[in-house]
Design a protein around this motif. Structure first.
Motif, mmCIF file in Angstrom:
data_model
loop_
_atom_site.group_PDB
_atom_site.id
_atom_site.type_symbol
_atom_site.label_atom_id
_atom_site.label_comp_id
_atom_site.label_asym_id
_atom_site.label_seq_id
_atom_site.Cartn_x
_atom_site.Cartn_y
_atom_site.Cartn_z
ATOM 1 N N LEU A 259 0.831 -1.203 0.000
ATOM 2 C CA LEU A 259 0.000 0.000 0.000
ATOM 3 C C LEU A 259 0.868 1.256 0.000
ATOM 4 O O LEU A 259 0.558 2.231 -0.692
ATOM 5 N N ALA A 260 1.955 1.222 0.752
ATOM 6 C CA ALA A 260 2.856 2.378 0.794
ATOM 7 C C ALA A 260 3.466 2.640 -0.573
ATOM 8 O O ALA A 260 3.572 3.794 -1.018
ATOM 9 N N VAL A 261 3.861 1.570 -1.267
ATOM 10 C CA VAL A 261 4.420 1.722 -2.611
ATOM 11 C C VAL A 261 3.371 2.294 -3.563
ATOM 12 O O VAL A 261 3.662 3.181 -4.375
ATOM 13 N N ILE A 262 2.146 1.796 -3.452
ATOM 14 C CA ILE A 262 1.068 2.270 -4.326
ATOM 15 C C ILE A 262 0.804 3.758 -4.097
ATOM 16 O O ILE A 262 0.757 4.560 -5.040
ATOM 17 N N ILE A 263 0.622 4.149 -2.838
ATOM 18 C CA ILE A 263 0.268 5.538 -2.519
ATOM 19 C C ILE A 263 1.380 6.494 -2.938
ATOM 20 O O ILE A 263 1.132 7.536 -3.559
#
Length: 786
Positions: A259-263
């Motif tokens: 999720l951190a990579v996506i955001i």
């Protein structure tokens, strides 16, 4: 090696890496939010010939930006005191709408009457509330016989009438804010009259409404579809992480890092977009969905290998360093090919599609950067609990691999037949956009547009500016004769339902000045007389209803506008070609005009975009194949990679040709978009196949098994997420986005099937000689994963 040192640094300095990544994201994200466009002109470059002609027409005559109210009395009778009183009241108050420049309706239509030597011009129905039945009957007869009204402001059966409000956005400081203001006021205006007069139904259409619908469709996609795609992706990741790790805590932590990579990838890309001055248009609104989808694969490959390394007994830091070392090249390679595929959209003639390609390319690069830097750093700081006993891999992949290997001949034949048959329908597609159908049938703009199209008129036009070459030249009888001939020719065309031309006014004036004798309903044959008629007419017109909608200020040119009933690309371009041919054959070169309108602009853009995107995709494919050949260290396999990279788009468009048969502007970019995605599949499968043959000396069948075990599950999960997230775009209110999402999702599914059922037999057939298989124990050893 430098890469090993970087991997070591990323793993051993997590806080510093996290702060550096956050700094990059904050710097780029400071430009948010980007501006949302409301103007269809964003789809065209400033140098576009059709846009230039459109602007020239807009500045020479009254502009065509409008809101149009259609009044449909439930009684079905327009010419009643009740209905005409409503129309008159709406006409009067419509002048108060923001940026209102001109209001036309049947009640204020300027009817001409001659008294002795004087020309009187007055509203057709000046006082409808007190009009007698005879007066209403006369007004109806006049209106139905008037070419300027029928199929424009009055239906041929007089059951629906229209009020056309021209909005002059040249007065606005910012058109992007002026359009929503006009639309909001028009909707409130309609709602007030609908509540006040329930005996009529009111429909609202127009250029301003269509322009604003672009913005509304964009915001709907971003507020609705992006969250749906995001939640589905998170659910898939959570399940995949749990299956891969066997631990709830680890699956949650893995999902959090992904999720951190996506955001960060999405924020970085959208922030960069803002700094670059790119506006959010309907195509660009899909960028976050595409970026979050493409960002998932890098994270999943790194984490899957990390889980396996931990199960082997490695410590966290060692496990992550080895995962980075193993996945760095293939992840970088797939990211590079994806970036090249999306950058091929820069060949598009339409700026929003170029913007989409550039924004997604930035997002893919950011996803690669954050997956190899931010993700490992977060993994080092978060708790991961791996349960080795829960991990069982390779069983389903082995069954599929064994099936393909054992039956490779029939599988190859069947898959080849399906590919050939599907591709054979490729040329059944025809380019055919319908501007009026760009928006979903459930949207208000489409509902109202369909009603008005079926019952009264359309906003689909093609306009020509005929120049006389001299000031006052529009009164020249020869010029009038040519303009009249062209107008009558346009009326005879099957696509045309109405023609607005100055010659109809001149014929009516000539008839009026001769005692309303029908025999004089013709053009005057004397230039001075024609000029005198025009002067008398203009002096009699009220403020706001001048002739600038048809004549330029120097009276040297006239605009002829044909309203087209069916605005499909084929029809309107065919009409334009025939019109140009008529002018070339029947009028002097000084009178030639190519014809322009928003419909013409979109039609030409569709054709040119298809051509330019094919060129861009071909170049991207060549570059990608060269890169793959170099990376795989094999010219043969570089050439082989062309086949599975070309087939998905060909099959996708072939099936589309069979089921739909129409390609619009939105689909012209699909080949370039999907090319960057489907190459990932080929890279993963071929790299593992060659690794098994070169490093483990496996035979071709065992190398196929190895490839299925190591990437089969990952490719399946990636396909599931990609298909679902692009499929979500099919729910868009904007047809360009919906069709693009649907065809892209289908092409991705085809890519997976090609890599599972066509590529493995092909690889076995083109191999020169078998290798000795290793022991079964070696085959079943724990395998690293991309």
């Amino acid at each position: 090696m430098l890469q090993d040192r970087l991997n070591h640094y990323f793993v051993h300095h997590p806080m510093l890496i996290i702060l550096a990544c956050l700094g990059i994201v904050i710097a780029l994200g400071a430009g948010l939010p980007p501006q949302v466009t409301t103007d269809f002109e964003e789809f065209f470059p400033d140098s576009d010939d059709n846009l230039v002609a459109y602007h020239d027409l807009q500045t020479t005559y009254t502009n065509v930006d409008n809101v149009f109210f259609a009044i449909a009395p439930k009684s079905g009778i327009v010419f009643s005191q009740d209905t005409l009183t409503i129309i008159a009241e709406m006409t009067e108050q419509a002048w108060q709408l923001p940026y209102s420049q001109r209001v036309d309706s049947i009640t204020n239509f300027q009817h001409t009457i001659a008294e002795d030597d004087d020309l009187l011009v007055d509203d057709l129905i000046p006082d409808p509330a007190n009009a007698s039945a005879a007066e209403l009957a006369d007004a109806k007869a006049i209106a139905l016989a008037e070419p300027q009204l029928v199929n424009r402001l009055l239906s041929p059966t007089a059951h629906v009438a229209g009020i056309n409000v021209i909005a002059n956005f040249h007065q606005a400081e910012d058109k992007s804010t002026a359009i929503p203001q006009v639309v909001q006021s028009a909707r409130e205006f309609m709602a007030d009259f609908q509540a006040k007069y329930p005996q009529v139904d009111i429909y609202l259409v127009g250029k301003a409404m269509n322009n604003n619908a672009f913005k509304e469709a964009t915001l709907y996609d971003m507020k609705t579809l992006v969250p749906i795609a995001f939640l589905f992706a998170m659910a898939c990741i959570l399940v995949f992480m749990f299956v891969a790790s066997g631990s709830i805590i680890t699956s949650l932590m893995g999902t959090l890092t992904t999720l951190a990579v996506i955001i960060t990838s999405v924020v970085a890309a959208m922030g960069a977009m803002s700094w670059l001055g790119i506006h959010i248009s309907p195509p660009v609104a899909n960028a976050p969905t595409m970026i979050l989808t493409l960002a998932i694969a890098d994270s999943m490959h790194l984490l899957a290998t990390y889980f396996q390394n931990m199960q082997k007994g490695m410590q966290k830091q060692q496990a992550m360093e080895q995962s980075l070392s193993l996945n760095y090249q293939p992840v970088m390679l797939t990211s590079l090919t994806t970036v090249i595929g999306f950058l091929s959209l820069n060949f598009s003639e339409s700026p929003p599609f170029r913007d989409l390609g550039n924004v997604v390319a930035i997002g893919v690069f950011a996803a690669w950067l954050f997956s190899i830097a931010l993700l490992p750093a977060m993994v080092m700081l978060l708790p991961f609990n791996i349960k080795a006993s829960k991990v069982k891999q390779g069983q389903s992949s082995d069954r599929l691999a064994n099936f393909v290997i054992k039956r490779r001949v029939p599988v190859f034949i069947v898959s080849s037949i399906l590919i050939v048959v599907s591709t054979s329908f490729l040329f059944d597609n025809r380019l055919n956009d319908v501007w009026a159908e760009y928006f979903d049938e459930r949207t208000q703009v489409r509902i109202h547009s369909d009603f008005v199209r079926e019952n009264l008129t359309t906003n689909n036009t093609i306009s020509f500016s005929l120049r006389s070459g001299e000031e006052g030249g529009i009164s020249d009888p020869e010029f009038l004769k040519l303009a009249e001939g062209f107008a009558r020719w346009l009326e005879s065309q099957r696509e045309v339902i109405h023609v607005a031309t100055y010659t109809d006014i001149m014929k009516r004036l000539n008839k009026t000045m001769h005692g309303d004798d029908p025999a004089w309903y013709k053009l005057p044959d004397n230039r001075e007389l024609a000029a005198q008629y025009l002067l008398l007419y203009e002096f009699s017109l009220p403020f706001g209803l001048d002739t600038n909608n048809l004549l330029d200020t120097a009276k040297s040119s006239t605009r002829i506008t044909a309203i087209v009933g069916d605005s499909s690309t084929d029809n309107i371009l065919g009409l334009q070609r025939r019109s140009q041919e008529w002018l070339k054959q029947n009028a002097p070169s000084t009178m030639f005009h190519p014809g322009t309108s928003s419909d013409i602009m979109f039609a030409h853009m569709g054709y040119s975009n298809i051509r330019s995107m094919l060129e861009g995709s071909a170049l991207a494919l060549l570059i990608i194949s060269l890169i793959l050949g170099f990376a795989l260290r094999s010219v043969k396999f570089g050439l082989i990679s062309l086949i599975p990279n070309l087939i998905p788009a060909a099959v996708g468009f072939g099936v589309w040709g069979l089921l739909v048969g129409q390609i619009g502007l939105g689909l012209s970019a699909v080949a370039g978009m999907t090319l960057g995605i489907v190459v990932d599949y080929t890279v993963h499968f071929l790299s593992k196949y060659l690794r098994a043959m070169r490093e483990q000396n496996l035979s071709e069948p065992d190398a196929i098994r190895y490839a299925f075990r190591t990437v089969g599950t990952a490719l399946f999960v990636t396909t599931l997420i990609l298909t679902a997230n692009f499929g979500v775009l099919a729910l868009s209110d904007f047809r360009l986005s919906a069709d693009m999402g649907l065809l892209t999702a289908g092409t991705i599914i085809v890519a997976l099937l090609v890599d599972f059922f066509f590529l493995p037999p092909l690889l076995m057939f083109v191999s020169r000689k078998p290798r000795q298989a290793v022991s079964a124990q070696h085959q079943k050893a724990p395998l690293e994963s991309l």
